[in-house]
Scaffold this active site. Structure first.
Site, short mmCIF file in Angstrom:
data_model
loop_
_atom_site.label_atom_id
_atom_site.label_comp_id
_atom_site.label_asym_id
_atom_site.label_seq_id
_atom_site.Cartn_x
_atom_site.Cartn_y
_atom_site.Cartn_z
N ASP A 111 0.84 -1.20 0.00
CA ASP A 111 0.00 0.00 0.00
C ASP A 111 0.88 1.25 0.00
O ASP A 111 0.38 2.38 -0.10
CB ASP A 111 -0.99 -0.01 1.17
N SER A 112 2.21 1.06 0.05
CA SER A 112 3.13 2.19 -0.15
C SER A 112 2.93 2.79 -1.53
O SER A 112 3.45 3.87 -1.82
CB SER A 112 4.59 1.73 0.04
N ASP A 141 -1.22 -6.19 -0.39
CA ASP A 141 -1.21 -5.51 0.91
C ASP A 141 -2.61 -4.97 1.21
O ASP A 141 -3.14 -4.15 0.45
CB ASP A 141 -0.22 -4.34 0.81
N LYS A 191 -1.22 -9.30 3.14
CA LYS A 191 -0.49 -8.83 4.32
C LYS A 191 -1.36 -7.81 5.04
O LYS A 191 -2.08 -7.04 4.39
CB LYS A 191 0.85 -8.17 3.91
N GLU A 218 -1.40 -5.10 8.78
CA GLU A 218 -0.59 -4.49 9.84
C GLU A 218 -1.26 -4.65 11.20
O GLU A 218 -2.48 -4.52 11.31
CB GLU A 218 -0.39 -3.00 9.54
N GLU A 226 9.26 -3.90 10.80
CA GLU A 226 9.74 -2.63 10.22
C GLU A 226 10.32 -1.71 11.29
O GLU A 226 9.68 -1.47 12.33
CB GLU A 226 8.58 -1.93 9.48
O1 KIV Z 1 3.53 -1.11 1.70
C1 KIV Z 1 4.71 -1.50 1.74
O2 KIV Z 1 5.53 -1.23 0.86
C2 KIV Z 1 5.13 -2.28 2.89
C3 KIV Z 1 6.58 -2.61 3.01
C4 KIV Z 1 7.28 -1.43 3.51
C5 KIV Z 1 6.82 -3.79 3.84
O3 KIV Z 1 4.34 -2.61 3.71
#
Ligand code: KIV
Length: 283
Positions: free
Chosen positions: A48-49, A87, A117, A119, A186
């Site tokens: 999600d970055s 994500d 994934k 958080e 992280e």
């Molecule tokens: O969204 C992302 O790029 C991430 C990584 C930093 C692990 O969660």
């Protein structure tokens, strides 16, 4: 990998057992994922970055499922060998187990990815359990968790005091017991990364978590030097695409303005007789 085998969870577990570092990297589009798969990146995360790197948002909380799905699908289409993780964006899993299962399911059904994934520590353990019980592989993410950065008080390393570190160690155990197949850590001290990695039976992947984790992940725009602005302490930049792209853009502009582009080799031919016919017809 000598033969191009498909990366699976057993393959990742085997790498941990054999202490062979797992290589993970983000990708948000087809061309980058194609290259990552080709060079043998084990895990590609459509993170999600992308809110920051692709859409120019100030953080990741504005990212939605409708943004994530097409990017993750493009990444998966390009990567038949790597293990592709989607994500889960902010509010796609926090509200309830049912919301979490439905959205995790969308990543598999609509994007074709291998896992998701999310958080969070103990407070998200129920969501991890619900998703994995639904038959969907899920990776946890602890430490600096960008979706909660406002509540956590900013982009700072975690686990640097005893209480914070002990909570991280406990959270990692809880998330593993809830059914996660792997955890991303992280921005934490290497020693805490080592303790968590040694205690876990699942692969632990670090981003700013030191050298002792089972693998490393970084953001592709950071390693390629593609995004202007301040970089996190853990970033290692491998090339300077920003200046290469800038030079290419300036050269293209200059070429068009000076008539240097297009040249003969960029033009389609036409039979002179056809041209003659056209010209006489036009008279
Ligand atoms: O969204 C992302 O790029 C991430 C990584 C930093 C692990 O969660």
């Amino acid at each position: 990998m000598t033969e191009r085998t498909r990366v699976t969870i057993p393959y990742l577990r085997e790498k941990k057992a054999q202490k062979k570092p797992i290589v993970m990297l983000t990708a948000y589009d087809f061309p980058c994922a194609l290259l990552e798969d080709e060079v043998g990146i084990d895990i590609i995360l459509c993170g999600d970055s992308l809110g920051n790197t692709v859409y120019g948002f100030s953080g990741t909380t504005q990212v939605t499922m409708d943004l994530m799905i097409p990017h993750t699908a493009a990444v998966k289409r390009a990567a038949p060998h790597s293990f592709v993780i989607g994500d889960m964006p902010f509010m796609s899993y926090q509200p309830s187990d049912e919301t979490a299962i439905r959205n995790a399911g969308r990543f598999l059904q609509e994007a074709g990815c291998d896992a998701v994934k999310l958080e969070g520590g103990e407070e998200m353990a129920e969501r991890v359990r619900a998703i994995s019980r639904a038959g969907i592989a899920v990776q946890g993410h602890l430490g600096l968790t960008p979706q909660y950065v406002s509540a956590l008080g900013g982009f700072k390393a975690r686990g640097r005091d005893a209480a914070g570190a002990l909570k991280l160690i406990r959270d990692a155990r809880i998330i593993e017991e809830a059914g996660a197949f792997s955890i991303v850590l992280e921005a934490i001290p290497p020693e805490i990364g080592r303790i968590i990695t040694e205690r876990a039976s699942i692969p632990i992947i670090g981003i700013g978590a030191g050298p002792y984790t089972d693998g490393q992940v970084l953001v592709i725009h950071d390693i390629l030097g593609l995004l202007p602005g301040r970089k996190a302490k853990f970033v290692k930049q491998y090339c300077d695409l920003e200046s290469q792209i800038r030079s290419a853009l300036a050269a293209y502009k200059q070429d068009v303005e000076s008539g240097g582009y297009p040249a003969a080799e960029h033009c389609y031919g036409i039979d002179p007789k056809v041209l003659e016919t056209i010209e006489s017809d036009l008279k």
